[in-house]
Design a protein around this motif. Structure first.
Motif, PDB file in Angstrom:
ATOM      1  N   TRP A  72     -34.995  16.578 -50.932  1.00  0.00           N
ATOM      2  CA  TRP A  72     -35.844  17.618 -50.631  1.00  0.00           C
ATOM      3  C   TRP A  72     -35.058  18.230 -51.141  1.00  0.00           C
ATOM      4  N   MET A  73     -34.189  18.497 -50.338  1.00  0.00           N
ATOM      5  CA  MET A  73     -32.980  19.355 -50.570  1.00  0.00           C
ATOM      6  C   MET A  73     -32.517  20.041 -52.135  1.00  0.00           C
ATOM      7  N   ARG A  74     -32.347  18.464 -53.229  1.00  0.00           N
ATOM      8  CA  ARG A  74     -31.835  18.806 -54.354  1.00  0.00           C
ATOM      9  C   ARG A  74     -33.027  19.818 -54.936  1.00  0.00           C
ATOM     10  N   GLU A  75     -34.057  19.336 -54.901  1.00  0.00           N
ATOM     11  CA  GLU A  75     -35.555  19.933 -54.749  1.00  0.00           C
ATOM     12  C   GLU A  75     -35.098  21.430 -54.974  1.00  0.00           C
ATOM     13  N   GLN A  76     -35.163  21.596 -53.671  1.00  0.00           N
ATOM     14  CA  GLN A  76     -35.038  23.238 -52.589  1.00  0.00           C
ATOM     15  C   GLN A  76     -34.142  24.237 -54.067  1.00  0.00           C
ATOM     16  N   ALA A  77     -32.904  23.231 -54.233  1.00  0.00           N
ATOM     17  CA  ALA A  77     -31.951  23.832 -54.817  1.00  0.00           C
ATOM     18  C   ALA A  77     -32.247  24.309 -56.051  1.00  0.00           C
ATOM     19  N   GLU A  78     -33.323  24.201 -56.738  1.00  0.00           N
ATOM     20  CA  GLU A  78     -33.616  24.178 -58.104  1.00  0.00           C
ATOM     21  C   GLU A  78     -34.720  25.675 -57.574  1.00  0.00           C
ATOM     22  N   TYR A  79     -35.439  25.564 -56.905  1.00  0.00           N
ATOM     23  CA  TYR A  79     -35.946  26.174 -56.755  1.00  0.00           C
ATOM     24  C   TYR A  79     -35.519  28.158 -56.853  1.00  0.00           C
ATOM     25  N   ASP A  80     -36.295  29.160 -57.457  1.00  0.00           N
ATOM     26  CA  ASP A  80     -35.570  30.578 -57.323  1.00  0.00           C
ATOM     27  C   ASP A  80     -36.280  31.029 -55.348  1.00  0.00           C
ATOM     28  N   ALA A  81     -35.338  32.030 -54.958  1.00  0.00           N
ATOM     29  CA  ALA A  81     -35.943  32.926 -54.192  1.00  0.00           C
ATOM     30  C   ALA A  81     -37.021  32.708 -53.042  1.00  0.00           C
ATOM     31  N   SER A  82     -38.474  33.283 -53.985  1.00  0.00           N
ATOM     32  CA  SER A  82     -39.447  33.658 -53.179  1.00  0.00           C
ATOM     33  C   SER A  82     -39.613  31.568 -52.902  1.00  0.00           C
ATOM     34  N   ARG A  83     -39.860  30.990 -53.741  1.00  0.00           N
ATOM     35  CA  ARG A  83     -40.699  29.369 -53.215  1.00  0.00           C
ATOM     36  C   ARG A  83     -39.464  28.584 -52.172  1.00  0.00           C
ATOM     37  N   ASN A  84     -38.358  28.782 -51.876  1.00  0.00           N
ATOM     38  CA  ASN A  84     -37.372  28.826 -51.150  1.00  0.00           C
ATOM     39  C   ASN A  84     -37.895  29.775 -49.296  1.00  0.00           C
ATOM     40  N   LEU A  85     -38.607  30.690 -49.817  1.00  0.00           N
ATOM     41  CA  LEU A  85     -38.614  31.681 -48.589  1.00  0.00           C
ATOM     42  C   LEU A  85     -40.079  30.657 -48.238  1.00  0.00           C
ATOM     43  N   GLY A  86     -40.983  30.056 -49.233  1.00  0.00           N
ATOM     44  CA  GLY A  86     -41.495  29.590 -48.831  1.00  0.00           C
ATOM     45  C   GLY A  86     -41.976  28.378 -47.667  1.00  0.00           C
ATOM     46  N   ASP A  87     -41.233  27.747 -48.665  1.00  0.00           N
ATOM     47  CA  ASP A  87     -40.740  26.551 -47.335  1.00  0.00           C
ATOM     48  C   ASP A  87     -39.985  27.294 -46.288  1.00  0.00           C
ATOM     49  N   ALA A  88     -39.002  27.989 -46.358  1.00  0.00           N
ATOM     50  CA  ALA A  88     -37.992  28.159 -44.857  1.00  0.00           C
ATOM     51  C   ALA A  88     -39.363  29.009 -43.886  1.00  0.00           C
ATOM     52  N   ARG A  89     -40.577  28.911 -44.323  1.00  0.00           N
ATOM     53  CA  ARG A  89     -41.323  29.620 -43.485  1.00  0.00           C
ATOM     54  C   ARG A  89     -42.492  28.736 -43.067  1.00  0.00           C
ATOM     55  N   LYS A  90     -42.517  27.572 -43.327  1.00  0.00           N
ATOM     56  CA  LYS A  90     -42.904  26.148 -43.725  1.00  0.00           C
ATOM     57  C   LYS A  90     -42.541  26.057 -41.874  1.00  0.00           C
ATOM     58  N   LEU A  91     -40.862  25.958 -42.116  1.00  0.00           N
ATOM     59  CA  LEU A  91     -40.102  24.906 -41.617  1.00  0.00           C
ATOM     60  C   LEU A  91     -40.193  25.679 -40.125  1.00  0.00           C
ATOM     61  N   ALA A  92     -40.007  26.661 -40.389  1.00  0.00           N
ATOM     62  CA  ALA A  92     -39.949  27.915 -39.504  1.00  0.00           C
ATOM     63  C   ALA A  92     -41.362  27.814 -38.491  1.00  0.00           C
ATOM     64  N   LYS A  93     -42.535  28.191 -38.963  1.00  0.00           N
ATOM     65  CA  LYS A  93     -43.500  27.444 -37.919  1.00  0.00           C
ATOM     66  C   LYS A  93     -44.053  26.579 -37.842  1.00  0.00           C
ATOM     67  N   LEU A  94     -43.151  25.012 -38.366  1.00  0.00           N
ATOM     68  CA  LEU A  94     -43.485  24.056 -36.959  1.00  0.00           C
ATOM     69  C   LEU A  94     -42.704  24.072 -35.714  1.00  0.00           C
ATOM     70  N   MET A  95     -40.940  24.763 -35.656  1.00  0.00           N
ATOM     71  CA  MET A  95     -40.799  24.892 -34.998  1.00  0.00           C
ATOM     72  C   MET A  95     -41.079  25.367 -33.616  1.00  0.00           C
ATOM     73  N   ARG A  96     -41.765  26.537 -34.637  1.00  0.00           N
ATOM     74  CA  ARG A  96     -42.635  27.728 -33.313  1.00  0.00           C
ATOM     75  C   ARG A  96     -43.853  26.904 -33.112  1.00  0.00           C
ATOM     76  N   VAL A  97     -44.433  26.488 -33.357  1.00  0.00           N
ATOM     77  CA  VAL A  97     -46.069  25.634 -32.824  1.00  0.00           C
ATOM     78  C   VAL A  97     -45.063  24.784 -31.975  1.00  0.00           C
ATOM     79  N   LEU A  98     -44.192  23.943 -32.720  1.00  0.00           N
ATOM     80  CA  LEU A  98     -43.876  23.211 -31.638  1.00  0.00           C
ATOM     81  C   LEU A  98     -42.685  23.671 -30.186  1.00  0.00           C
ATOM     82  N   ASN A  99     -42.479  24.516 -30.118  1.00  0.00           N
ATOM     83  CA  ASN A  99     -41.778  25.234 -28.796  1.00  0.00           C
ATOM     84  C   ASN A  99     -43.265  25.775 -28.527  1.00  0.00           C
ATOM     85  N   THR A 100     -44.047  26.343 -28.389  1.00  0.00           N
ATOM     86  CA  THR A 100     -44.697  27.512 -28.210  1.00  0.00           C
ATOM     87  C   THR A 100     -46.517  26.160 -27.677  1.00  0.00           C
ATOM     88  N   LEU A 101     -46.612  25.026 -27.633  1.00  0.00           N
ATOM     89  CA  LEU A 101     -47.388  24.297 -27.229  1.00  0.00           C
ATOM     90  C   LEU A 101     -47.772  24.731 -26.133  1.00  0.00           C
TER      91      LEU A 101
END
Length: 266
Positions: free
Chosen positions: A72-101
């Motif tokens: 997955w990280m190899r794929e991300q290396a080919e993404y532009d900044a916008s797509r990388n930001l989208g993926d980062a936001r999804k991981l950030a959401k996972l952490m926040r959802v788990l933290n605030t359950l």
């Protein structure tokens, strides 16, 4: 009840204990985009479930989680900044959802946790590790930073320890993770399930709404000055709990020397 997904399993027992199992043992339970989405959806559904009382996050195989999947990280290396930001936001959401359950969460850490895996541990209310567990924030080895997990790791171990571990990417053993506050207890592998069962007995004895309110209280009070506003806020919260149906049931049951209604649920 069992709901299977490619990267995780979900099991809920008759007591309302949900076990979310990272199920990519062959990949050391590293996560990719599908894993992140699946876990976020699972935790969100558990948060909304009226029958789920406690959530355990655990993993198949010898590793808890190696963090991000290399493919997955190899794929991300080919993404532009916008797509990388989208993926980062999804991981950030996972952490926040788990933290605030709004329900107690327990991390069952049976083996190594690296990178984002450390973030998952830090987001859980209680973390129990075996003496075989090791931890490392490995991002800088790859020219990256532990960005979206940083609020939760720093909350667990403090900024001073975070500065060291974020910069060195060194591995620490379970005893050091315990000393720093990343995990609450370290037990022999053979004892981890019995210790978690003891904790479940404590948690299932408590008012579900009260535990959600107590968890939110920690978030509200942390790092705030004890001023008139905070004093009023804490007074308002306990007054609300006393007047709630669950609060009245708990006090009545205590005075009558009987079990409260939530302890009869199964």
């Amino acid at each position: 009840m069992i709901d299977e997904a490619p990267a995780h399993r979900l099991e809920i027992d008759p007591r309302g204990v949900a076990r979310v199992t990272l199920a990519r043992a062959e990949k050391h339970n590293a996560f990719d985009a599908a894993t992140i989405t699946g876990l976020t959806d699972a935790f969100s559904a558990l948060a909304a479930s009226p029958t789920v009382r406690v959530i355990i996050l655990q993993a198949d195989g010898p590793s808890f989680s190696a963090g991000a999947d290399l493919d997955w990280m190899r794929e991300q290396a080919e993404y532009d900044a916008s797509r990388n930001l989208g993926d980062a936001r999804k991981l950030a959401k996972l952490m926040r959802v788990l933290n605030t359950l709004p329900k107690p969460t327990i991390a069952r850490v049976q083996g190594p946790a690296y990178g984002g895996g450390v973030g998952l541990v830090a987001c859980c209310d209680i973390a129990i590790a075996t003496n075989h567990a090791v931890f490392s924030l490995t991002e800088v080895k790859l020219g990256l930073i532990p960005s979206v997990i940083s609020p939760y790791v720093i909350a667990a171990i403090g900024p001073r320890a975070a500065r060291r571990l974020f910069l060195t990417a060194e591995r620490i053993d379970a005893a050091e993770a315990h000393r720093l506050g990343l995990v609450h207890e370290v037990v022999p592998t053979i004892e981890i399930d019995s210790r978690i069962e003891e904790l479940l007995n404590f948690l299932l004895s408590n008012g579900p709404e009260a535990m959600a309110a107590a968890k939110d209280l920690v978030f509200t009070v942390t790092d705030r000055p004890v001023d008139d506003a905070l004093v009023e806020e804490t007074a308002r919260r306990i007054a609300y709990r006393r007047a709630s149906a669950e609060g009245k049931e708990g006090v009545d049951a205590f005075l009558a020397k009987r079990k409260p209604s939530w302890r009869g649920q199964s």
